[in-house]
Design a protein around this motif. Sequence first.
Motif, PDB file in Angstrom:
ATOM      1  N   ILE A  68      24.258  78.527  87.017  1.00  0.00           N
ATOM      2  CA  ILE A  68      23.113  77.543  86.617  1.00  0.00           C
ATOM      3  C   ILE A  68      23.713  76.140  86.639  1.00  0.00           C
ATOM      4  O   ILE A  68      23.590  75.359  87.208  1.00  0.00           O
ATOM      5  CB  ILE A  68      22.223  77.640  85.425  1.00  0.00           C
ATOM      6  CG1 ILE A  68      21.396  79.019  85.941  1.00  0.00           C
ATOM      7  CG2 ILE A  68      21.306  76.390  85.234  1.00  0.00           C
ATOM      8  CD1 ILE A  68      20.618  78.762  87.054  1.00  0.00           C
ATOM      9  N   PRO A  69      24.818  76.211  85.606  1.00  0.00           N
ATOM     10  CA  PRO A  69      25.772  74.863  85.763  1.00  0.00           C
ATOM     11  C   PRO A  69      26.212  74.439  86.847  1.00  0.00           C
ATOM     12  O   PRO A  69      26.372  73.336  87.424  1.00  0.00           O
ATOM     13  CB  PRO A  69      26.807  75.032  84.400  1.00  0.00           C
ATOM     14  CG  PRO A  69      26.173  76.108  83.845  1.00  0.00           C
ATOM     15  CD  PRO A  69      25.498  76.974  84.627  1.00  0.00           C
ATOM     16  N   VAL A  70      26.765  75.484  87.711  1.00  0.00           N
ATOM     17  CA  VAL A  70      27.344  75.203  88.887  1.00  0.00           C
ATOM     18  C   VAL A  70      26.348  74.696  89.795  1.00  0.00           C
ATOM     19  O   VAL A  70      26.615  73.716  90.677  1.00  0.00           O
ATOM     20  CB  VAL A  70      28.206  76.535  89.664  1.00  0.00           C
ATOM     21  CG1 VAL A  70      28.754  76.381  90.871  1.00  0.00           C
ATOM     22  CG2 VAL A  70      28.981  77.047  88.636  1.00  0.00           C
ATOM     23  N   ALA A  71      25.216  75.345  89.844  1.00  0.00           N
ATOM     24  CA  ALA A  71      24.086  74.874  90.761  1.00  0.00           C
ATOM     25  C   ALA A  71      23.533  73.668  90.537  1.00  0.00           C
ATOM     26  O   ALA A  71      23.149  72.580  91.479  1.00  0.00           O
ATOM     27  CB  ALA A  71      23.242  75.962  90.952  1.00  0.00           C
ATOM     28  N   VAL A  72      23.452  73.313  89.352  1.00  0.00           N
ATOM     29  CA  VAL A  72      22.541  72.000  88.979  1.00  0.00           C
ATOM     30  C   VAL A  72      23.579  70.848  88.848  1.00  0.00           C
ATOM     31  O   VAL A  72      23.619  69.676  89.375  1.00  0.00           O
ATOM     32  CB  VAL A  72      22.133  72.155  87.331  1.00  0.00           C
ATOM     33  CG1 VAL A  72      21.629  70.783  87.003  1.00  0.00           C
ATOM     34  CG2 VAL A  72      20.820  73.195  87.559  1.00  0.00           C
ATOM     35  N   PHE A  73      24.790  71.119  88.180  1.00  0.00           N
ATOM     36  CA  PHE A  73      26.030  69.756  88.065  1.00  0.00           C
ATOM     37  C   PHE A  73      26.928  69.938  89.231  1.00  0.00           C
ATOM     38  O   PHE A  73      27.319  68.848  89.677  1.00  0.00           O
ATOM     39  CB  PHE A  73      26.467  69.900  86.916  1.00  0.00           C
ATOM     40  CG  PHE A  73      25.368  69.771  85.338  1.00  0.00           C
ATOM     41  CD1 PHE A  73      24.967  68.427  85.327  1.00  0.00           C
ATOM     42  CD2 PHE A  73      25.194  70.640  84.711  1.00  0.00           C
ATOM     43  CE1 PHE A  73      23.991  68.309  84.175  1.00  0.00           C
ATOM     44  CE2 PHE A  73      24.160  70.391  83.865  1.00  0.00           C
ATOM     45  CZ  PHE A  73      23.509  69.265  83.520  1.00  0.00           C
ATOM     46  N   GLY A  74      27.393  71.344  89.835  1.00  0.00           N
ATOM     47  CA  GLY A  74      28.287  71.313  90.697  1.00  0.00           C
ATOM     48  C   GLY A  74      27.805  70.740  92.093  1.00  0.00           C
ATOM     49  O   GLY A  74      28.294  69.977  92.638  1.00  0.00           O
ATOM     50  N   LEU A  79      29.718  67.794  93.659  1.00  0.00           N
ATOM     51  CA  LEU A  79      29.964  68.049  94.996  1.00  0.00           C
ATOM     52  C   LEU A  79      29.506  66.642  95.998  1.00  0.00           C
ATOM     53  O   LEU A  79      30.324  66.216  96.744  1.00  0.00           O
ATOM     54  CB  LEU A  79      29.463  69.180  95.521  1.00  0.00           C
ATOM     55  CG  LEU A  79      29.721  69.704  96.984  1.00  0.00           C
ATOM     56  CD1 LEU A  79      31.478  69.727  97.037  1.00  0.00           C
ATOM     57  CD2 LEU A  79      29.261  70.855  97.312  1.00  0.00           C
ATOM     58  N   PRO A  80      28.287  66.452  95.708  1.00  0.00           N
ATOM     59  CA  PRO A  80      28.025  65.142  96.772  1.00  0.00           C
ATOM     60  C   PRO A  80      28.892  63.922  96.143  1.00  0.00           C
ATOM     61  O   PRO A  80      29.137  63.267  97.244  1.00  0.00           O
ATOM     62  CB  PRO A  80      26.580  64.966  96.223  1.00  0.00           C
ATOM     63  CG  PRO A  80      25.997  66.241  95.668  1.00  0.00           C
ATOM     64  CD  PRO A  80      27.286  66.849  95.197  1.00  0.00           C
ATOM     65  N   ILE A  81      29.329  63.869  94.811  1.00  0.00           N
ATOM     66  CA  ILE A  81      30.078  62.576  94.636  1.00  0.00           C
ATOM     67  C   ILE A  81      31.552  62.584  95.334  1.00  0.00           C
ATOM     68  O   ILE A  81      31.831  61.975  95.891  1.00  0.00           O
ATOM     69  CB  ILE A  81      30.329  62.585  92.991  1.00  0.00           C
ATOM     70  CG1 ILE A  81      29.124  62.177  92.470  1.00  0.00           C
ATOM     71  CG2 ILE A  81      31.389  61.891  92.787  1.00  0.00           C
ATOM     72  CD1 ILE A  81      29.161  61.945  90.870  1.00  0.00           C
ATOM     73  N   ASN A 223      27.869  80.751  95.482  1.00  0.00           N
ATOM     74  CA  ASN A 223      27.625  79.459  95.088  1.00  0.00           C
ATOM     75  C   ASN A 223      27.986  78.509  96.138  1.00  0.00           C
ATOM     76  O   ASN A 223      27.458  77.672  96.285  1.00  0.00           O
ATOM     77  CB  ASN A 223      28.590  79.202  93.610  1.00  0.00           C
ATOM     78  CG  ASN A 223      27.859  79.623  92.582  1.00  0.00           C
ATOM     79  OD1 ASN A 223      27.029  79.094  92.018  1.00  0.00           O
ATOM     80  ND2 ASN A 223      28.535  80.819  91.743  1.00  0.00           N
ATOM     81  N   VAL A 224      29.115  78.917  97.027  1.00  0.00           N
ATOM     82  CA  VAL A 224      29.163  78.069  98.242  1.00  0.00           C
ATOM     83  C   VAL A 224      27.979  77.988  99.294  1.00  0.00           C
ATOM     84  O   VAL A 224      27.819  77.298  99.898  1.00  0.00           O
ATOM     85  CB  VAL A 224      30.583  78.513  99.004  1.00  0.00           C
ATOM     86  CG1 VAL A 224      30.680  78.067 100.509  1.00  0.00           C
ATOM     87  CG2 VAL A 224      31.717  78.573  98.244  1.00  0.00           C
ATOM     88  N   ILE A 246      16.206  62.208  87.391  1.00  0.00           N
ATOM     89  CA  ILE A 246      15.021  62.820  88.100  1.00  0.00           C
ATOM     90  C   ILE A 246      15.498  64.020  89.080  1.00  0.00           C
ATOM     91  O   ILE A 246      14.939  65.027  89.234  1.00  0.00           O
ATOM     92  CB  ILE A 246      14.135  61.924  88.624  1.00  0.00           C
ATOM     93  CG1 ILE A 246      13.204  61.174  87.418  1.00  0.00           C
ATOM     94  CG2 ILE A 246      12.820  62.540  89.233  1.00  0.00           C
ATOM     95  CD1 ILE A 246      12.578  61.688  86.240  1.00  0.00           C
ATOM     96  N   ILE A 247      16.498  63.533  89.969  1.00  0.00           N
ATOM     97  CA  ILE A 247      16.711  64.287  91.222  1.00  0.00           C
ATOM     98  C   ILE A 247      17.478  65.606  90.421  1.00  0.00           C
ATOM     99  O   ILE A 247      17.107  66.680  90.825  1.00  0.00           O
ATOM    100  CB  ILE A 247      17.690  63.512  91.857  1.00  0.00           C
ATOM    101  CG1 ILE A 247      16.888  62.322  92.805  1.00  0.00           C
ATOM    102  CG2 ILE A 247      18.529  64.378  92.969  1.00  0.00           C
ATOM    103  CD1 ILE A 247      17.900  61.623  93.648  1.00  0.00           C
ATOM    104  N   ILE A 248      18.398  65.321  89.399  1.00  0.00           N
ATOM    105  CA  ILE A 248      19.165  66.455  88.967  1.00  0.00           C
ATOM    106  C   ILE A 248      18.143  67.452  88.264  1.00  0.00           C
ATOM    107  O   ILE A 248      18.245  68.698  88.485  1.00  0.00           O
ATOM    108  CB  ILE A 248      20.007  66.109  87.980  1.00  0.00           C
ATOM    109  CG1 ILE A 248      21.265  65.378  88.872  1.00  0.00           C
ATOM    110  CG2 ILE A 248      20.708  67.196  87.009  1.00  0.00           C
ATOM    111  CD1 ILE A 248      22.376  64.716  87.689  1.00  0.00           C
ATOM    112  N   GLY A 249      17.186  66.885  87.401  1.00  0.00           N
ATOM    113  CA  GLY A 249      16.191  67.626  86.880  1.00  0.00           C
ATOM    114  C   GLY A 249      15.267  68.367  87.608  1.00  0.00           C
ATOM    115  O   GLY A 249      15.029  69.332  87.423  1.00  0.00           O
ATOM    116  N   GLY A 250      14.676  67.650  88.813  1.00  0.00           N
ATOM    117  CA  GLY A 250      14.003  68.465  89.564  1.00  0.00           C
ATOM    118  C   GLY A 250      14.592  69.440  90.309  1.00  0.00           C
ATOM    119  O   GLY A 250      14.017  70.750  90.561  1.00  0.00           O
TER     120      GLY A 250
END
Length: 325
Positions: A68-74, A79-81, A223-224, A246-250
């Motif tokens: 979940i942390p990988v999916a939400v924050f990673g 990754l987009p950053i 995850n990849v 909002i984007i990260i939360g949704g």
Amino acid sequence: MRIFIFPAAVSIAVCIGAFVWGGLAALFLLLLLAVLETTLSFDNAVVNAKVLSRMSEVWQQRFLVWGIPVAVFGTRFVLPILIVAAAAGLSPIFVTQLAFFDAARYGEYLADAHTAIAGFGSAFLLLVSLKYFFNDKKTVHWIETIERYLSRWGGIEAIEIALVLVILLVCAFILPAEAATLLIAGLVGVILFIVIEGIAQSFEIEAGTAVATAGAALFVYLNVLDSAFSLDGVVGAFAITSSLPIIIGGLGIGALFVRSFTVYLVRAKTLDELPYLEHGAHYAIFGLALAMLLGIFMHVPEAITGLIGLVIIIFAYISSRRARP
């Protein structure tokens, strides 16, 4: 259904936070992104479930908790950053500051990095799909005419890799201004697929400590795969709102429900009862990969791409139900 209690509790908490932070408008955008992410990711859940069934229960739980942390924050933040920083030649710290304090400009940079995102994601997803169909040991076919023909070609070693490389070269030839970006990103996707798939397969037949290694390799692979599925959705989310929280939360709520649904499919043995569901998911993945490539040359609404995949999954479900004795 207890597996959905945690996602529901987290969703309620995030929704309350969004309402307190930005009122009904923020709550509406959050729910819209969550619904889109969830409904358009069923093909992801089905394919993930097949891979997850090869993992031990310990690693299945880790996929749900650690992932979940990988999916939400990673996948949806870090990754987009990194991609924007690499594509625009900017510092990741500067891009992070843009993401928090100038989301509109960050969204523009992210859109400009679409070629790199599409090159990586499409190459990886094409390999996932084609490897499934180019399999000479595959005996169960949904669309017989197509799948039997592709299965026979599976006897040629690494034919799916050769085909994806040819597709990348053709796209680079059509778009010479973006050729280097497209080829480099696509090759990263190809190499990553080969490495992770190779590690997972080489350790699958082992026992003892190698089981953990195989579980870890499959965990990375999942995850990849999630990243390849979701990166285009992150870009599309900025068309709905430029608010990063909002984007990260949704998208995070959607990712949480998709992962919970994936584990549910495994534990309920749904893929065993519905034999064509996996076929439909791989057709949907193939369509998504082609749409990502097409998106380099013209605008392809994400909703249309996702709905096509959802329709394919529904037809595969209906065919599976009819095929049951």
